[in-house]
Design a protein around this motif. Structure first.
Motif, PDB file in Angstrom:
ATOM      1  N   GLU A 118     -11.952  -7.408  -4.173  1.00  0.00           N
ATOM      2  CA  GLU A 118     -10.893  -7.413  -3.156  1.00  0.00           C
ATOM      3  C   GLU A 118      -9.645  -8.119  -3.651  1.00  0.00           C
ATOM      4  O   GLU A 118      -8.529  -7.747  -3.271  1.00  0.00           O
ATOM      5  N   ARG A 119      -9.775  -9.143  -4.500  1.00  0.00           N
ATOM      6  CA  ARG A 119      -8.581  -9.802  -5.026  1.00  0.00           C
ATOM      7  C   ARG A 119      -7.754  -8.841  -5.867  1.00  0.00           C
ATOM      8  O   ARG A 119      -6.539  -8.998  -6.013  1.00  0.00           O
ATOM      9  N   ASP A 122      -6.582  -5.863  -2.722  1.00  0.00           N
ATOM     10  CA  ASP A 122      -5.992  -6.253  -1.442  1.00  0.00           C
ATOM     11  C   ASP A 122      -4.758  -7.126  -1.674  1.00  0.00           C
ATOM     12  O   ASP A 122      -4.856  -8.264  -2.120  1.00  0.00           O
ATOM     13  N   GLU A 123      -3.598  -6.601  -1.368  1.00  0.00           N
ATOM     14  CA  GLU A 123      -2.361  -7.338  -1.587  1.00  0.00           C
ATOM     15  C   GLU A 123      -2.273  -8.592  -0.731  1.00  0.00           C
ATOM     16  O   GLU A 123      -1.488  -9.504  -1.033  1.00  0.00           O
ATOM     17  N   GLU A 124      -3.052  -8.667   0.337  1.00  0.00           N
ATOM     18  CA  GLU A 124      -3.041  -9.844   1.200  1.00  0.00           C
ATOM     19  C   GLU A 124      -3.988 -10.942   0.715  1.00  0.00           C
ATOM     20  O   GLU A 124      -3.942 -12.064   1.223  1.00  0.00           O
ATOM     21  N   ASN A 125      -4.825 -10.622  -0.249  1.00  0.00           N
ATOM     22  CA  ASN A 125      -5.739 -11.640  -0.775  1.00  0.00           C
ATOM     23  C   ASN A 125      -4.927 -12.716  -1.481  1.00  0.00           C
ATOM     24  O   ASN A 125      -4.038 -12.400  -2.277  1.00  0.00           O
ATOM     25  N   HIS A 128      -4.382 -12.287  -5.197  1.00  0.00           N
ATOM     26  CA  HIS A 128      -3.910 -11.003  -5.718  1.00  0.00           C
ATOM     27  C   HIS A 128      -2.804 -11.176  -6.756  1.00  0.00           C
ATOM     28  O   HIS A 128      -2.734 -10.432  -7.732  1.00  0.00           O
ATOM     29  N   GLY A 143      -8.067   1.185  -6.939  1.00  0.00           N
ATOM     30  CA  GLY A 143      -7.610   0.889  -5.583  1.00  0.00           C
ATOM     31  C   GLY A 143      -7.640   2.104  -4.675  1.00  0.00           C
ATOM     32  O   GLY A 143      -7.925   1.998  -3.476  1.00  0.00           O
ATOM     33  N   SER A 148     -13.784   0.959   0.713  1.00  0.00           N
ATOM     34  CA  SER A 148     -14.158  -0.336   1.272  1.00  0.00           C
ATOM     35  C   SER A 148     -15.375  -0.873   0.522  1.00  0.00           C
ATOM     36  O   SER A 148     -16.088  -0.122  -0.149  1.00  0.00           O
TER      37      SER A 148
END
Length: 530
Positions: A118-119, A122-125, A128, A143, A148
């Motif tokens: 996820e890092r 996911d740009e919100e991690n 990231h 990506g 998921s």
């Protein structure tokens, strides 16, 4: 983590003694410094040797010496019938390492697997953008592929995909997929030092990171809690960073190190005849190339790229640089790989035709840069000399060449930039035994600005390789890859230069070192005879 300052001295042989109070220490004279210790951030084999092959594990792994995928941190996995989900069951009681700043409170679980990927997607991690970009993950379109990742329970993880992906399992055995400790990452973020996961790595692998003196020495100790019984076989591992191949050989002969990569081709026969050494060799799953920046004039014109291909005498490069340890490359994948298209017609050395193409393209008095790597790689034992030969050849067709270079980490970073000027000498050793790992990762549109050093996004080519990896039938995939190689050769985003034989000199007392077809140097099974 405390970094002890290590001083290289003329007494290195004593400092790197094979045994210390009965503890075996294996010394590897590595060819360069790692860019960091978080393998997902990088693409260099030098970095992988120092990180993913020592400190980390993946869910599934390549059996050393083969491209066979075997269980790693996942003891088993199951694919859905439609190929859109993969469920992994993790090994129980796999322990993460500890260091002066961190002691884990729990074994590996699903949270660590989810964090690892996820890092990258996911740009919100919060991780990231902590230290750079995720070059492999992005170049492979992961990506867009992974819809998921769900935690079924503490020891079960399911990947849901947007489409079937034939090389997906092999991709998860690659270095970028090394499983990180979420607990360690969170602790470092809370402490305000997230960069420590890239400087003082914590993994589950066979060796624990001890310390690093930049450009000199990396020290590791055996992981006493390693999940794979009986490994590693030595108590200590030392990387003695030695960029010069002649110096590496001197240290090997003197007993200051036990294993060295990438000998000078001129030294191969003397190594072979030395009774204290053993020369291991294997045909490399690699390619060396010169990549244009196809977005920059005049190299946005395929005719100009073809002219440079025609002007370069690759047979001379093989003779002078490889000295019998390589062969001319005509395709972007090695001839030992399935789907290799031997029917492709290569460019001959024809300076007259090169001059004619340049004239027809309206190009005269052309000046360009050729980038030469500062380190030896399996696909290029002497980039500077290769660049000089290219410089001489291109001068004969009216192209003036300036040779440039940078420190290895900077070279890799600068050469990936979309606005890079000039053509870059680089190459690739396969990561997973699949043609997609060359054709998509190095030449696909998703890889522009990263591993695609030619910055080449050609839709007819890209559509073929994108379709090929969605198929399960290998013959159908091979037909598409063969067609893609024809387009590659016509469009000429690279000058394909060489495939090389990989030589690994080791001392006679080294036991069970295996030359890995994917280019990594792996030491968990290696021991030293007394």
């Amino acid at each position: 983590m405390k970094f002890r300052h290590l001083i290289a001295t003329t007494g290195m042989a004593a400092a790197f003694a094979a045994t210390t109070a009965g503890a075996q220490t294996l010394v590897y004279c590595s060819e360069g410094s790692p860019e960091g210790f978080d393998p997902a951030l990088y693409t260099s084999g030098t970095t992988f040797d120092a990180s993913s092959h020592t400190v980390y594990n993946q869910l599934v792994e390549f059996e050393t010496g083969t491209t066979n995928v075997v269980p790693g941190l996942a003891e088993s996995y199951e694919a859905s019938e439609d190929g859109l989900s993969y469920t992994f069951t993790l090994r129980s009681d796999v322990q993460f390492h500890a260091n002066d700043s961190f002691t884990p409170s729990r074994p590996l679980n699903a949270d660590d697997v989810i964090f690892t990927f996820e890092r990258q997607m996911d740009e919100e991690n919060p991780f990231h953008t902590y230290a750079g970009s995720w070059e492999y993950f992005n170049a492979m379109g992961m990506g867009e592929l992974i819809e998921s990742i769900e935690k079924v329970d503490d020891m079960t993880v399911r990947f849901n995909l947007t489409r079937p992906e034939a090389p997906f399992i092999a991709n998860l055995a690659m270095d970028f997929a090394s499983i990180m400790s979420k607990e360690y990452a969170d602790a470092m973020m809370e402490a305000g030092t997230p960069e420590m996961i890239n400087q003082a790595p914590i993994g589950t692998g066979p060796f624990t990171f001890q310390d690093y003196q930049t450009d000199a020495v990396i020290r590791y100790a055996a992981n006493e809690n390693y999940w794979e019984e009986g490994l590693p076989k030595v108590e200590n591992l030392v990387f003695a960073i030695t960029p010069d191949a002649s110096v590496r050989l001197q240290r090997l002969q003197a007993g200051e190190c036990h294993v060295m990569p990438y000998p000078n081709p001129a030294d191969v026969e003397s190594i072979r005849s030395n009774g204290d050494l053993e020369l291991l060799e294997q045909e490399g799953l690699n390619v060396g190339y010169l990549a244009f920046n196809t977005t920059q004039e005049p190299f946005d014109n395929p005719d100009v790229r073809r002219a440079v291909n025609l002007a370069i005498d690759r047979d001379a490069i093989i003779d002078v640089v490889f000295q019998g340890t390589g062969r001319v490359a005509k395709n972007p994948i090695p001839p030992t790989m399935w789907s290799y298209n031997d029917a492709v017609e290569d460019y001959p050395h024809d300076p007259e035709q090169a001059r004619q193409l340049l004239e027809e393209a309206g190009v005269s008095d052309l000046s360009m840069k050729v980038w030469a790597m500062p380190v030896q790689r399996p696909y290029n034992p002497n980039a500077r000399r290769m660049a000089e030969l290219i410089q001489e050849d291109l001068s004969e067709v009216g192209i003036s060449v300036e040779i440039v270079s940078y420190e290895w980490g900077e070279y890799l970073e600068r050469s990936s930039a979309e606005d890079r000027d000039g053509a870059v000498l680089l190459g690739w050793t396969g990561d997973n035994g699949d043609p997609d790992n060359f054709l998509s990762v190095l030449l696909g549109c998703d890889a522009v600005g990263g591993a695609n050093r030619a910055q080449w996004c050609h839709e007819p080519f890209n559509e073929l390789v994108a379709e090929a990896k969605t198929l399960t039938d290998q013959d159908e995939r091979a037909a598409l890859y063969e067609e893609a190689q024809v387009i590659f050769k016509e469009q000429a985003p690279w000058v394909t230069i060489a495939h090389s034989t990989v030589f690994m000199p080791v001392r006679a007392e080294v036991q069970d070192y295996i030359v890995h077809p994917l280019g990594g140097h792996i030491f968990d099974q290696v021991s030293l005879s007394q």
